[in-house]
Design a protein around this motif. Sequence first.
Motif, short mmCIF file in Angstrom:
data_model
loop_
_atom_site.label_atom_id
_atom_site.label_comp_id
_atom_site.label_asym_id
_atom_site.label_seq_id
_atom_site.Cartn_x
_atom_site.Cartn_y
_atom_site.Cartn_z
N ALA A 31 27.50 70.25 5.85
CA ALA A 31 26.08 70.43 5.26
C ALA A 31 25.13 71.09 5.34
O ALA A 31 24.55 72.08 4.97
CB ALA A 31 25.44 68.77 5.83
N ALA A 32 24.70 71.11 7.02
CA ALA A 32 23.20 72.49 7.15
C ALA A 32 23.78 73.69 7.28
O ALA A 32 22.67 74.94 6.89
CB ALA A 32 23.58 72.42 9.24
N LEU A 33 25.23 74.16 7.08
CA LEU A 33 24.91 75.35 6.76
C LEU A 33 26.00 75.13 5.13
O LEU A 33 26.49 76.47 5.14
CB LEU A 33 26.21 76.31 7.86
N GLU A 34 25.93 74.59 5.06
CA GLU A 34 26.21 74.72 3.22
C GLU A 34 27.44 75.20 3.16
O GLU A 34 27.98 76.27 2.13
CB GLU A 34 25.35 75.47 2.68
N ALA A 35 28.63 74.59 4.02
CA ALA A 35 29.34 75.30 4.46
C ALA A 35 31.05 74.70 3.33
O ALA A 35 31.04 72.93 3.00
CB ALA A 35 29.90 75.30 5.61
N ARG A 36 32.47 74.93 2.51
CA ARG A 36 33.31 74.35 2.50
C ARG A 36 33.83 73.31 3.47
O ARG A 36 34.33 72.06 3.05
CB ARG A 36 34.04 75.16 1.42
N ASN A 37 34.06 74.26 3.97
CA ASN A 37 34.43 72.65 5.57
C ASN A 37 34.41 73.39 6.42
O ASN A 37 33.78 74.46 7.33
CB ASN A 37 36.66 73.25 5.76
N VAL A 38 34.62 72.78 7.37
CA VAL A 38 34.16 72.37 9.17
C VAL A 38 35.58 72.13 9.82
O VAL A 38 35.74 70.70 9.96
CB VAL A 38 33.25 71.89 9.48
N PRO A 59 34.04 67.12 -1.05
CA PRO A 59 34.81 65.63 -1.21
C PRO A 59 36.40 65.80 -2.19
O PRO A 59 36.82 65.30 -2.19
CB PRO A 59 33.50 64.59 -2.17
N GLU A 60 36.14 66.87 -3.05
CA GLU A 60 36.57 67.29 -3.85
C GLU A 60 38.17 68.38 -3.22
O GLU A 60 38.99 68.23 -3.72
CB GLU A 60 36.27 68.04 -5.19
N ASP A 61 37.70 68.28 -2.35
CA ASP A 61 38.70 69.63 -1.49
C ASP A 61 40.43 68.57 -1.42
O ASP A 61 40.28 67.82 -0.30
CB ASP A 61 38.28 69.98 -0.52
N ASP A 62 41.13 68.92 -1.82
CA ASP A 62 42.07 67.87 -1.67
C ASP A 62 43.87 68.79 -1.07
O ASP A 62 44.92 68.63 -1.16
CB ASP A 62 42.50 67.59 -2.76
N ILE A 63 43.45 69.51 -0.53
CA ILE A 63 43.99 70.82 0.17
C ILE A 63 44.62 70.09 1.78
O ILE A 63 43.66 69.58 2.03
CB ILE A 63 43.37 72.22 0.36
N GLY A 100 43.82 95.63 4.40
CA GLY A 100 44.97 95.90 3.35
C GLY A 100 46.14 94.95 3.37
O GLY A 100 47.35 95.92 3.48
N ASP A 101 46.19 93.73 3.47
CA ASP A 101 46.93 92.89 3.71
C ASP A 101 46.84 92.38 2.19
O ASP A 101 46.26 91.06 2.36
CB ASP A 101 47.41 92.00 5.07
N ALA A 102 47.79 92.59 1.60
CA ALA A 102 48.11 92.38 0.08
C ALA A 102 48.73 91.00 0.44
O ALA A 102 48.15 89.69 -0.95
CB ALA A 102 48.54 92.91 -0.85
N LYS A 103 49.72 90.16 1.41
CA LYS A 103 50.49 88.74 1.12
C LYS A 103 48.80 88.21 1.49
O LYS A 103 48.71 86.76 1.55
CB LYS A 103 50.73 89.00 1.56
N LYS A 104 48.11 88.58 2.74
CA LYS A 104 47.01 87.28 3.47
C LYS A 104 46.10 87.50 2.31
O LYS A 104 45.42 86.48 2.37
CB LYS A 104 46.68 88.28 4.40
N LEU A 105 45.92 88.37 1.53
CA LEU A 105 44.66 88.06 0.59
C LEU A 105 45.30 87.27 -0.58
O LEU A 105 44.16 86.42 -0.79
CB LEU A 105 44.17 90.01 -0.04
N ALA A 106 46.30 87.72 -0.76
CA ALA A 106 46.34 86.02 -1.20
C ALA A 106 45.98 84.65 -1.25
O ALA A 106 46.15 83.55 -2.43
CB ALA A 106 47.56 86.67 -2.04
N PHE A 107 47.05 84.68 0.08
CA PHE A 107 46.91 83.17 0.54
C PHE A 107 45.29 83.11 0.95
O PHE A 107 45.29 81.64 0.46
CB PHE A 107 47.18 84.03 1.77
N PHE A 108 44.22 83.67 0.89
CA PHE A 108 43.33 83.46 1.08
C PHE A 108 42.22 83.51 0.13
O PHE A 108 41.92 82.64 -0.68
CB PHE A 108 41.96 84.26 2.41
N ALA A 109 42.73 84.09 -1.33
CA ALA A 109 42.61 83.50 -2.50
C ALA A 109 42.74 82.79 -3.38
O ALA A 109 42.02 81.79 -3.75
CB ALA A 109 42.89 84.72 -3.36
N HIS A 110 44.09 82.34 -3.14
CA HIS A 110 44.75 80.97 -3.52
C HIS A 110 43.70 79.41 -3.15
O HIS A 110 43.42 78.77 -3.30
CB HIS A 110 45.89 80.85 -2.66
N LEU A 111 43.27 80.19 -1.92
CA LEU A 111 42.74 78.76 -0.95
C LEU A 111 40.87 79.23 -1.24
O LEU A 111 40.54 78.19 -1.14
CB LEU A 111 43.12 78.80 0.75
N LYS A 112 40.64 80.15 -1.68
CA LYS A 112 39.30 80.38 -1.51
C LYS A 112 38.27 80.44 -0.92
O LYS A 112 37.71 80.20 -0.64
CB LYS A 112 38.67 79.51 -3.32
#
Length: 381
Positions: A31-38, A59-63, A100-112
Motif C-alpha cells: 500500500a505504501a509503495l502503491e505496488a501491485r505485489n510484494v 484483491p483482483e489478482d488471481d495469478i 533483447g529477449d522477446a520470449k522473456k518480454l512476452a512472459f512479463f507482458a502477459h503478467l503485466k
Amino acid sequence: MQYDFSSLLDQIYEGISAAVPWQRFAEGLRAALEARNVFITLHHAHDGGQDVFVSASEPEDDIDWVAVEVTYRAEFMKDDPFQPGSMEPGQLILMEPAKGDAKKLAFFAHLKIARTLRVCIAEQGGLRCWIDVIRDFTRPDPSFTPADLALIRALQPHLTRALGLYAQLKRQEAEKAIYESIVDHFALGCILLNDKGEVIHVNRVASSVIEHCPDMTITQKRLAVADRSAQLQLNDAIASVIAARSRADTSLGGELVRLGGFHSRLIGMLVYPTPLQPYYRSGQAPCAVIYLSDLTANLEALRPTHTQSLTRIGQLFGLTRQEATLALFLAYGNTITEAAQQMGIAETAARNYSKKIYAKMDIASQADLIRLVLRSISFLR
C-alpha cells in the motif's frame, strides 16, 4: 505516496512472531509503495525447487504465482543476472524485462509486470530474505522514485534486525522441538506449572498418561488425582517446590510422589523447580515442572515381541535374532527355563545361546544383562 512509517515498523517487528511472518508488513509495504505485489522470500531453493515466500497482492489478482515461479525457473532463471542467490546483503536493485529477449518480454507482458524493485536482507547467522516490489502498467509511470528507494533504505536496518530476531526465535523453536522429542522418546511426561500451581503446559506423553488414567485429570487448571492421600502429598510437593524457587533455594532436589493402584499401573511423579529467570516474571512463566512417568509402560520396549527392539538390540551388541530374542526375555525378568518355553526351544539350546550372548556383551550374569539392556532402553523404544 502516503504512508505511516511507524506503522510499517510495527508490522516489521510484529511479523517476527506472526503465524505467517511479515504478512501484514507485506500488505502495508504494498500500500505504501502503491505496488501491485510484494513478495518476501524466506527461502530460496538453489536446487530448482520452489521458494517459500509471503505475498501481498491486489484483491483482483488471481495469478498463480507459485506456477509462475516454476515456469520462470525452468525457462529464464539460468540467464537471470539478478538471481536472489547472487545478491549481497543490503543490495538494492531495479529490474525491468530484458529488451533483447522477446520470449522473456512476452512472459512479463502477459503478467503485466512493468518494474520490480528487489532488496536482499541478511542476518549474521546466514539466513537471508529477499523483498520484491512489483508494479504493473496501470500507473502512468511505473518507475520507482527516489522517495520509494529512500523508504526501502530507511526500513533496511529494521528488517535486518527483525530477521536476526526471527532467526534466533526459529532456532530456539527448533531446539525446543528436538528436546521435546527426546523427552517423548523416553516416555517422560512433563507438566509445567506457574507460581500459583496452575497447569500452563502439558506435553504429549503426560497427556497420554492422564488420558489412560481415569483417576487422574486436569481440573480448573490443577492436576487432580482421585486418591485423597496422594492428592495432599502432591499439593504439598508443589507448594514446597514453588516456595523454594521463590527463595532461590537451589538445595531442593525435587519432591517424589508415588501413585499406585491406577488400573494395575504404577505412576511416578517428580515435582521439580524450573530454573529461575531473573528478568522474566509472568503468570505464564514456568515455575515448577511435574515429571510424570507410567513406570509400567516403560518396560514395554523390553518385550521380545517388538520387532524394532529385537533389531536394535541385535545391532547394538552384535546378536543374532534368536540371541536378541533370548536377551530381551532375560532382561524382562524371565528365567532361562521360562524363556526357552516361550521361544519354543530346548532349555539346553537356550543356555548355549545365553553363553554366546554373555560373551558378545562381555558380561557374566543375567543381572549384568538386565543392567546393560536397561541402560540401552532409549535405543529400543
